[in-house]
Scaffold this active site. Structure first.
Site, PDB file in Angstrom:
ATOM      1  CB  ALA A  24      13.234  10.435 -17.924  1.00  0.00           C
ATOM      2  CB  SER A  27      11.483  11.442 -21.339  1.00  0.00           C
ATOM      3  OG  SER A  27      12.112  10.397 -22.091  1.00  0.00           O
ATOM      4  CG  ASP A  28      17.838  13.052 -19.569  1.00  0.00           C
ATOM      5  OD1 ASP A  28      18.422  12.478 -20.506  1.00  0.00           O
ATOM      6  OD2 ASP A  28      18.426  13.773 -18.754  1.00  0.00           O
ATOM      7  CB  CYS A  29      18.153   8.703 -22.437  1.00  0.00           C
ATOM      8  SG  CYS A  29      18.432   9.629 -23.940  1.00  0.00           S
TER       9      CYS A  29
END
Length: 810
Positions: A334, A330-332
């Site tokens: 997310a 995941s993006d941070c």
């Protein structure tokens, strides 16, 4: 075994894993701490602390597992490098407790001490060089103190030179492995490249991408990934990865913060047509052609669904359709965004369930680690969901060779050391990329190149002339060298006079403009360095205007009015700026765009200005007028809508005036282009009937899905273009091959790039550039339903002003 013998074995075990910082709980396999005497444990702790204190600071060994000198390693199937990766990963996962499994679901994965598995940090950055940033980021306090900083990706895209893209990835991967081998990096998984389409000129992170074109971005993605991961230029399966690349941000992510909308809350409403022919192709290429081992799902929603919780996107498309083999991160935070911003889930546990069941493997952050146990207890997820994720995670670490013993002793990458960081080869490459990417936008009166004997004095003016940090853009590390444009030009002209004119790119004060005017009026030539910086465009910051910031225009025009000769304007920026005033002002004789040109940017600019290099870069994105900002950034539609006045996006669909078009770029030489190919008719059924089948088609087009892969392969044909350099200088010439249709009905693009390459030619020299044309890929358009079809009738291949008509028929 005596207590003394156990103490020695136990301490040696700890010393082999000092980087994991787990000596307080570590124990040798098959030796529970409960069997150790209390006195022995106290002695062990004291001995370990004393022994480890110097090693923690001084050791240069990277973290690894399965040390062959550790007897129990031979008993673990996951340590047997002769077994298939899938079997090894399955064995390791099967040995973990539920608590140990859950602890591995964040980007900071703790050690599993009883199995000799060290801690691992998944987050490292390498957008255009091994960079700061991320919890596994490089520690530049050791023997290696810098890394090669290549130009920001948008300028690299302007080279349209695929071989350079591969070489950059190759160099970055080599330096990454060298830094890891030196014990200064805590992971080999790098969250690059950024392959989102530069859809809107205001996007703060557009600078991180190779531009607005899907084919360009797709090819860049595949070649950068191949280079970084240790693959060949042509692409083949590599059993052991040099480093791991991660395609981000999946998908339709290209807005940071605009008005009251920001990336955590934005719902990108995207048509099936636009997904298929614009947003998805780079990711498909990154996976299928580049064989990337990582993907990152984005913050934003796409059609109401967060990508990190979208089973269709992560599993059906990426893994099943594209055959993605790797891990999805995941993006941070997310996953937290799914709950806290999108309100897509009702509880944190439900957000975790959406992500894991969709196919995400690891969360950047601790949210999944914190809420997976309760999600498991509540029946939201199963242990099998966690096992699936861990299998992917450990498989990648094993593919990196981190479960084969000390990686510095591994024959393939173990010998890569500090001498390969900031090497002469890599630094020359950084210079070549900057030189080939710089774009000449205007050159009235042949003002450029300058001749050193004819320049007795030079004024260098502008806030971007002497800013070393500016040159390397964002997501960078400490460069090997960093010479500003001012410093480089001072090496050419002894009498070089400098005035900033503004404090920085914001240029909120005009106090020093008077000084700039005074200097400009007293010298032979003036070069102005203006544009943007990371306070104007970056992650979490989009622009509201396409104009030069603050008083920059006043600075330029004031200086140009008093200069003895037309001035030279150098633009340092990632996104485009509306410099229409400069384009039409006769007192501004030349305009050069240099992006953020990296560590060699200063010398590269000087070499172009003084004719030591012939500029050949082409714009990888459309430069729009300021009026374009009336269009909401939130409108994801690519195609124009005459009924609403919506003008469309990018060179493929935009209906409006441009400051400079996509693919534009001048040179000091004159080039001609001519089709050599005589291929004029494509008989679909004649080609395909060799298989004994007939294409099913409508009255005016053929469906790609019904043609099939084998038939599409048979339809391919070569297109050859003769390029000649008529002088007066040698140079690199990008050759861009476009396709257009007779009209733009049914959502057809105005034109579409279908091939490109760059060729070096001496003055008077000619060469043939051959393109492999695949009608199924290059002649197809996408319907509103997201299906690819090939229209019957005329198709026109174009290079510059040359056209070749190809008729598609039964």
């Amino acid at each position: 075994m005596t207590d003394e013998q156990q103490l020695v074995q136990y301490s040696c075990f700890i010393l082999r894993h000092e980087h994991t910082n787990f000596f307080l709980t570590a124990q040798p396999p098959n030796q529970p701490t409960s069997l150790l005497s209390s006195a022995m444990r106290e002695s062990l702790l004291l001995f370990s602390l004393l022994a480890l204190s110097p090693l923690l600071a001084l050791s240069s060994d990277p973290p690894f597992s399965c040390d062959p000198s550790y007897p129990s390693s031979r008993n673990y199937a996951f340590c047997n490098a002769k077994l298939p990766i899938e079997q090894r990963a399955q064995d390791l996962v099967s040995r973990l407790t539920v608590e140990e499994k859950i602890a591995q679901l964040g980007d900071v994965a703790p050690a599993i001490s009883r199995l000799g598995v060290p801690a691992y940090k998944w987050w490292s950055e390498a957008l255009h060089g091994v960079a700061y940033g991320g919890r596994g980021s490089t520690n530049y306090d050791g023997k290696i103190k810098s890394a090669t900083s290549f130009p920001q990706v948008i300028l690299t895209g302007a080279t349209f030179n695929p071989l350079l893209w591969y070489k950059i990835g190759e160099a970055v991967g080599t330096e990454a492995r060298a830094i890891y081998n030196s014990g200064q990096l805590q992971g080999l998984t790098f969250w690059a490249p950024n392959i989102n389409i530069f859809r809107d000129p205001r996007w703060g992170r557009g600078q991180e991408t190779p531009g607005e074109d899907p084919l360009t971005t797709s090819k860049y993605a595949a070649l950068f990934v191949r280079g970084l991961q240790g693959d060949s230029y042509q692409g083949r399966h590599v059993p052991v990865l040099k480093a791991s690349a991660c395609c981000k941000h999946f998908t339709a992510y290209d807005l940071e913060r605009w008005g009251n909308v920001f990336r955590f809350t934005f719902n990108a409403v995207v048509t099936a047509q636009d997904l298929e022919d614009t947003y998805q192709p780079p990711f498909k290429s990154c996976v299928e052609d580049g064989q990337a081992s990582g993907m990152m799902c984005a913050y934003n929603e796409v059609n109401g669904v967060p990508p990190c919780g979208d089973y269709n996107l992560l599993t059906k498309i990426a893994r099943q359709e594209w055959k993605f083999y790797g891990y999805i991160v995941s993006d941070c935070d997310a996953v937290k965004v799914i709950q806290d911003y999108h309100n897509y889930s009702k509880t944190p546990e439900e957000a975790v369930a959406y992500a894991l069941k969709a196919g995400m493997d690891v969360n950047c952050g601790s949210y999944v680690q914190n809420h997976s146990a309760s999600a498991l207890q509540q029946g939201k997820i199963t242990e099998a969901d966690i096992d699936r994720a861990l299998h992917n995670l450990f498989s990648v670490r094993m593919r990196l060779g981190l479960f084969n013993g000390n990686p510095t002793r591994y024959k393939k990458y173990g010998s890569i050391g500090p001498d390969q960081v900031c090497s002469k080869e890599h630094q020359n490459l950084a210079l070549q990329v900057a030189l080939q990417g710089i774009v000449l936008l205007k050159n009235n009166y042949n003002l450029l190149p300058l001749s050193k004997p004819q320049v007795s004095s030079l004024a260098v003016i502008g806030p971007n002339a002497n800013n070393a940090e500016l040159l390397v853009g964002n997501y960078h590390g400490p460069p090997c060298i960093n010479i500003t444009a001012l410093q480089a030009l001072q090496g050419y002209i002894k009498d070089t006079r400098y005035v900033a004119g503004c404090g920085d790119a914001a240029c909120n004060t005009s106090v020093t403009i008077y000084q700039a005017v005074q200097v400009a009026s007293s010298v032979d030539y003036v070069v102005l360095f203006v544009g943007l910086d990371q306070n104007q465009e970056r992650e979490d910051l989009d622009r509201y205007s396409l104009l030069l910031p603050g008083s920059q225009k006043d600075l330029i025009t004031s200086v140009a009015k008093v200069a003895k000769k037309p001035v030279i304007l150098v633009l340092l920026c990632g996104g485009p700026v509306d410099v229409s005033f400069a384009k039409s002002d006769p007192k501004i004789g030349a305009i050069v765009w240099a992006g953020y040109p990296g560590q060699a940017g200063g010398p590269a600019i000087a070499q172009v200005l003084f004719g030591e290099h012939n500029p050949g870069g082409k714009l990888p994105l459309t430069w729009y007028p300021q009026d374009y900002t009336r269009i909401p950034m939130t409108d994801m539609n690519m195609r124009a809508n005459p009924a609403t006045g919506y003008p469309g996006r990018t060179y493929r669909f935009y209906k409006g005036e441009t400051v400079f078009p996509f693919g534009y770029g001048l040179s000091y030489s004159n080039y001609s282009h001519k089709f050599v190919s005589k291929f004029e008719k494509l008989y679909m059924n004649t080609v395909i009937n060799t298989q004994g089948t007939k294409i099913a088609h409508s009255s005016d087009h053929y469906h790609i899905s019904e043609i099939g892969l084998d038939a599409c392969e048979k339809l391919k044909f070569p297109a050859t273009v003769r390029v000649e350099n008529h002088g007066p200088m040698e140079g690199w010439q990008p050759v861009l091959l476009f396709l257009r249709w007779p009209n733009e009905t049914n959502g057809r693009p105005a034109k579409q790039l279908i091939g490109f390459d760059s060729v070096h030619l001496k003055a008077g020299e000619a060469a043939h550039v051959e393109f492999a044309v695949s009608p199924c890929e290059h002649f197809s358009r996408v319907t509103e339903e997201g299906k690819r079809v090939i229209d019957k009738g005329s198709h026109f291949m174009m290079v510059e002003q040359e056209e070749l008509e190809i008729s598609v028929m039964d």
